[in-house]
Design a protein around this motif. Structure first.
Motif, PDB file in Angstrom:
ATOM      1  N   HIS A  35      -8.861   9.095 -49.169  1.00  0.00           N
ATOM      2  CA  HIS A  35      -8.863   9.146 -47.681  1.00  0.00           C
ATOM      3  C   HIS A  35      -8.262  10.537 -47.215  1.00  0.00           C
ATOM      4  O   HIS A  35      -8.766  11.280 -46.442  1.00  0.00           O
ATOM      5  CB  HIS A  35      -8.137   8.170 -46.681  1.00  0.00           C
ATOM      6  CG  HIS A  35      -8.181   8.195 -45.461  1.00  0.00           C
ATOM      7  ND1 HIS A  35      -6.921   8.678 -44.958  1.00  0.00           N
ATOM      8  CD2 HIS A  35      -8.868   7.960 -44.507  1.00  0.00           C
ATOM      9  CE1 HIS A  35      -7.419   8.781 -43.559  1.00  0.00           C
ATOM     10  NE2 HIS A  35      -8.558   8.319 -43.282  1.00  0.00           N
ATOM     11  N   ARG A  89     -10.059  13.574 -45.615  1.00  0.00           N
ATOM     12  CA  ARG A  89      -9.715  14.433 -44.260  1.00  0.00           C
ATOM     13  C   ARG A  89      -9.384  15.843 -44.430  1.00  0.00           C
ATOM     14  O   ARG A  89      -9.644  16.816 -43.521  1.00  0.00           O
ATOM     15  CB  ARG A  89      -8.585  13.784 -43.615  1.00  0.00           C
ATOM     16  CG  ARG A  89      -8.940  12.145 -43.209  1.00  0.00           C
ATOM     17  CD  ARG A  89     -10.120  12.515 -42.067  1.00  0.00           C
ATOM     18  NE  ARG A  89     -10.475  10.944 -41.654  1.00  0.00           N
ATOM     19  CZ  ARG A  89     -11.552  10.288 -42.394  1.00  0.00           C
ATOM     20  NH1 ARG A  89     -12.221  10.626 -43.543  1.00  0.00           N
ATOM     21  NH2 ARG A  89     -11.844   9.098 -41.936  1.00  0.00           N
ATOM     22  N   ILE A 127     -13.978  15.893 -43.887  1.00  0.00           N
ATOM     23  CA  ILE A 127     -14.886  14.910 -44.075  1.00  0.00           C
ATOM     24  C   ILE A 127     -14.686  13.577 -43.117  1.00  0.00           C
ATOM     25  O   ILE A 127     -13.593  13.087 -43.535  1.00  0.00           O
ATOM     26  CB  ILE A 127     -15.367  14.368 -45.600  1.00  0.00           C
ATOM     27  CG1 ILE A 127     -15.992  15.616 -46.400  1.00  0.00           C
ATOM     28  CG2 ILE A 127     -16.367  13.295 -45.798  1.00  0.00           C
ATOM     29  CD1 ILE A 127     -15.994  15.471 -47.688  1.00  0.00           C
ATOM     30  N   GLY A 152     -16.234  10.614 -42.802  1.00  0.00           N
ATOM     31  CA  GLY A 152     -16.631   9.194 -43.197  1.00  0.00           C
ATOM     32  C   GLY A 152     -15.130   8.429 -43.605  1.00  0.00           C
ATOM     33  O   GLY A 152     -14.393   8.795 -44.247  1.00  0.00           O
ATOM     34  N   ASP A 153     -15.220   7.151 -43.293  1.00  0.00           N
ATOM     35  CA  ASP A 153     -14.207   6.220 -43.477  1.00  0.00           C
ATOM     36  C   ASP A 153     -14.317   5.366 -44.721  1.00  0.00           C
ATOM     37  O   ASP A 153     -15.644   4.984 -45.142  1.00  0.00           O
ATOM     38  CB  ASP A 153     -13.985   5.179 -42.090  1.00  0.00           C
ATOM     39  CG  ASP A 153     -13.641   5.806 -41.187  1.00  0.00           C
ATOM     40  OD1 ASP A 153     -12.409   6.696 -41.207  1.00  0.00           O
ATOM     41  OD2 ASP A 153     -13.980   5.468 -40.027  1.00  0.00           O
ATOM     42  N   GLU A 208     -27.472  10.401 -46.191  1.00  0.00           N
ATOM     43  CA  GLU A 208     -26.148   9.601 -46.379  1.00  0.00           C
ATOM     44  C   GLU A 208     -26.143   9.274 -47.648  1.00  0.00           C
ATOM     45  O   GLU A 208     -27.133   8.643 -48.060  1.00  0.00           O
ATOM     46  CB  GLU A 208     -25.971   8.859 -45.120  1.00  0.00           C
ATOM     47  CG  GLU A 208     -24.599   8.221 -45.508  1.00  0.00           C
ATOM     48  CD  GLU A 208     -24.383   7.020 -44.362  1.00  0.00           C
ATOM     49  OE1 GLU A 208     -23.666   7.446 -43.298  1.00  0.00           O
ATOM     50  OE2 GLU A 208     -25.186   5.939 -44.323  1.00  0.00           O
ATOM     51  N   TRP A 229     -23.303   7.437 -50.632  1.00  0.00           N
ATOM     52  CA  TRP A 229     -22.220   6.526 -50.867  1.00  0.00           C
ATOM     53  C   TRP A 229     -21.460   6.817 -52.187  1.00  0.00           C
ATOM     54  O   TRP A 229     -21.985   6.887 -53.194  1.00  0.00           O
ATOM     55  CB  TRP A 229     -22.445   5.330 -50.556  1.00  0.00           C
ATOM     56  CG  TRP A 229     -22.607   4.928 -49.220  1.00  0.00           C
ATOM     57  CD1 TRP A 229     -23.991   4.995 -48.568  1.00  0.00           C
ATOM     58  CD2 TRP A 229     -22.022   4.362 -48.113  1.00  0.00           C
ATOM     59  NE1 TRP A 229     -23.799   4.542 -47.311  1.00  0.00           N
ATOM     60  CE2 TRP A 229     -22.569   4.181 -46.998  1.00  0.00           C
ATOM     61  CE3 TRP A 229     -20.648   3.856 -48.108  1.00  0.00           C
ATOM     62  CZ2 TRP A 229     -22.262   3.719 -46.044  1.00  0.00           C
ATOM     63  CZ3 TRP A 229     -20.164   3.513 -47.130  1.00  0.00           C
ATOM     64  CH2 TRP A 229     -20.922   3.342 -45.826  1.00  0.00           C
ATOM     65  N   PHE A 245     -17.184   5.115 -49.624  1.00  0.00           N
ATOM     66  CA  PHE A 245     -17.329   6.007 -48.432  1.00  0.00           C
ATOM     67  C   PHE A 245     -18.503   6.745 -48.286  1.00  0.00           C
ATOM     68  O   PHE A 245     -19.030   7.090 -49.255  1.00  0.00           O
ATOM     69  CB  PHE A 245     -15.972   6.933 -48.146  1.00  0.00           C
ATOM     70  CG  PHE A 245     -16.098   8.083 -49.147  1.00  0.00           C
ATOM     71  CD1 PHE A 245     -16.490   9.152 -49.033  1.00  0.00           C
ATOM     72  CD2 PHE A 245     -15.290   7.826 -50.487  1.00  0.00           C
ATOM     73  CE1 PHE A 245     -16.499  10.153 -50.009  1.00  0.00           C
ATOM     74  CE2 PHE A 245     -15.239   8.659 -51.527  1.00  0.00           C
ATOM     75  CZ  PHE A 245     -16.025   9.996 -51.071  1.00  0.00           C
ATOM     76  N   PRO A 246     -19.119   6.930 -46.923  1.00  0.00           N
ATOM     77  CA  PRO A 246     -20.162   7.691 -46.902  1.00  0.00           C
ATOM     78  C   PRO A 246     -19.881   9.236 -46.550  1.00  0.00           C
ATOM     79  O   PRO A 246     -18.788   9.545 -46.297  1.00  0.00           O
ATOM     80  CB  PRO A 246     -20.582   7.257 -45.438  1.00  0.00           C
ATOM     81  CG  PRO A 246     -19.673   6.972 -44.873  1.00  0.00           C
ATOM     82  CD  PRO A 246     -18.441   6.555 -45.743  1.00  0.00           C
ATOM     83  N   LEU A 247     -20.695  10.125 -47.137  1.00  0.00           N
ATOM     84  CA  LEU A 247     -20.935  11.482 -46.848  1.00  0.00           C
ATOM     85  C   LEU A 247     -22.026  12.069 -47.236  1.00  0.00           C
ATOM     86  O   LEU A 247     -23.136  11.353 -47.571  1.00  0.00           O
ATOM     87  CB  LEU A 247     -19.811  12.194 -47.713  1.00  0.00           C
ATOM     88  CG  LEU A 247     -20.053  12.480 -49.294  1.00  0.00           C
ATOM     89  CD1 LEU A 247     -18.969  13.365 -50.026  1.00  0.00           C
ATOM     90  CD2 LEU A 247     -20.033  11.005 -50.167  1.00  0.00           C
ATOM     91  N   THR A 248     -22.448  13.227 -46.807  1.00  0.00           N
ATOM     92  CA  THR A 248     -23.792  14.044 -47.341  1.00  0.00           C
ATOM     93  C   THR A 248     -23.606  14.869 -48.422  1.00  0.00           C
ATOM     94  O   THR A 248     -22.656  14.921 -49.007  1.00  0.00           O
ATOM     95  CB  THR A 248     -23.976  14.824 -45.822  1.00  0.00           C
ATOM     96  OG1 THR A 248     -22.885  16.267 -46.087  1.00  0.00           O
ATOM     97  CG2 THR A 248     -23.998  14.358 -44.500  1.00  0.00           C
ATOM     98  N   GLU A 267     -21.624  17.975 -48.148  1.00  0.00           N
ATOM     99  CA  GLU A 267     -20.203  17.516 -48.260  1.00  0.00           C
ATOM    100  C   GLU A 267     -19.677  17.178 -49.596  1.00  0.00           C
ATOM    101  O   GLU A 267     -18.637  17.617 -50.176  1.00  0.00           O
ATOM    102  CB  GLU A 267     -19.803  16.343 -47.304  1.00  0.00           C
ATOM    103  CG  GLU A 267     -19.936  16.564 -45.869  1.00  0.00           C
ATOM    104  CD  GLU A 267     -19.675  15.315 -44.977  1.00  0.00           C
ATOM    105  OE1 GLU A 267     -19.329  15.535 -43.615  1.00  0.00           O
ATOM    106  OE2 GLU A 267     -19.978  14.250 -45.268  1.00  0.00           O
TER     107      GLU A 267
END
Length: 158
Positions: free
Chosen positions: A13, A17, A21, A23-24, A127, A129, A139-142, A145
């Motif tokens: 996490h 950050r 990014i 996404g949680d 998206e 994962w 967690f999600p991201l592109t 990313e």
């Protein structure tokens, strides 16, 4: 906010950050240690799961972020990358290289930077994962990313 996360996931996490990014990390009730399990738990296509596979190539770890819909063709990938052989890492090698156990390897939060390859097929999804440091976290991201986060080289992996 992150108090409920396992220690490995809190580290991931923090790296997310730092990379900007948003996404949680999501804690799943059941382990999602395979792309099929993760996709089912999230209600997404298996191809949108960014599998983190660790290999050993030329004496060093190699992280391949592949679409859950693909298997890595190690011989073809080695040729594309101009490397010697690419062999699957042992569980001990995976943990040493990433700090994570197989089934929960995140694309970030490793003790040292790892050379990374990102499957070009992941670009097909708005998206994607990825594992969040444990088999129960994602967690999600592109796609963009993921490339920025890992500093990865884009390649065809299958």
């Amino acid at each position: 906010m992150t108090e409920h996360l396992p220690a490995r996931s809190r580290l991931v996490h923090d790296r997310l950050r730092e990379a900007g990014i948003a996404g949680d990390i999501v804690v799943l009730p059941d382990a999602a240690s395979t792309a099929v399990l993760a996709a089912a738990a999230l209600g997404v296509e298996v191809g949108a799961i960014a599998n983190s596979l660790v290999f050993v190539s030329d004496g060093a770890p190699l992280l391949v972020m592949t679409s859950g819909a693909h298997r890595v063709d190690t011989a073809a990938l080695a040729e594309r990358l101009g490397r010697g052989t690419i062999a699957r890492a042992t569980p001990d090698q995976v943990r040493e290289a990433t700090g994570h156990a197989i089934g929960g390897v995140a694309p970030t939060g490793h003790p040292q930077p790892i050379t990374t390859v990102v499957d070009e097929a992941l670009a097909a999804f708005d998206e994607i994962w990825a594992a969040g440091g444990t088999p129960h976290t994602v967690f999600p991201l592109t796609y963009d990313e993921l490339i920025a986060l890992t500093g990865g080289t884009v390649a065809k992996v299958d």
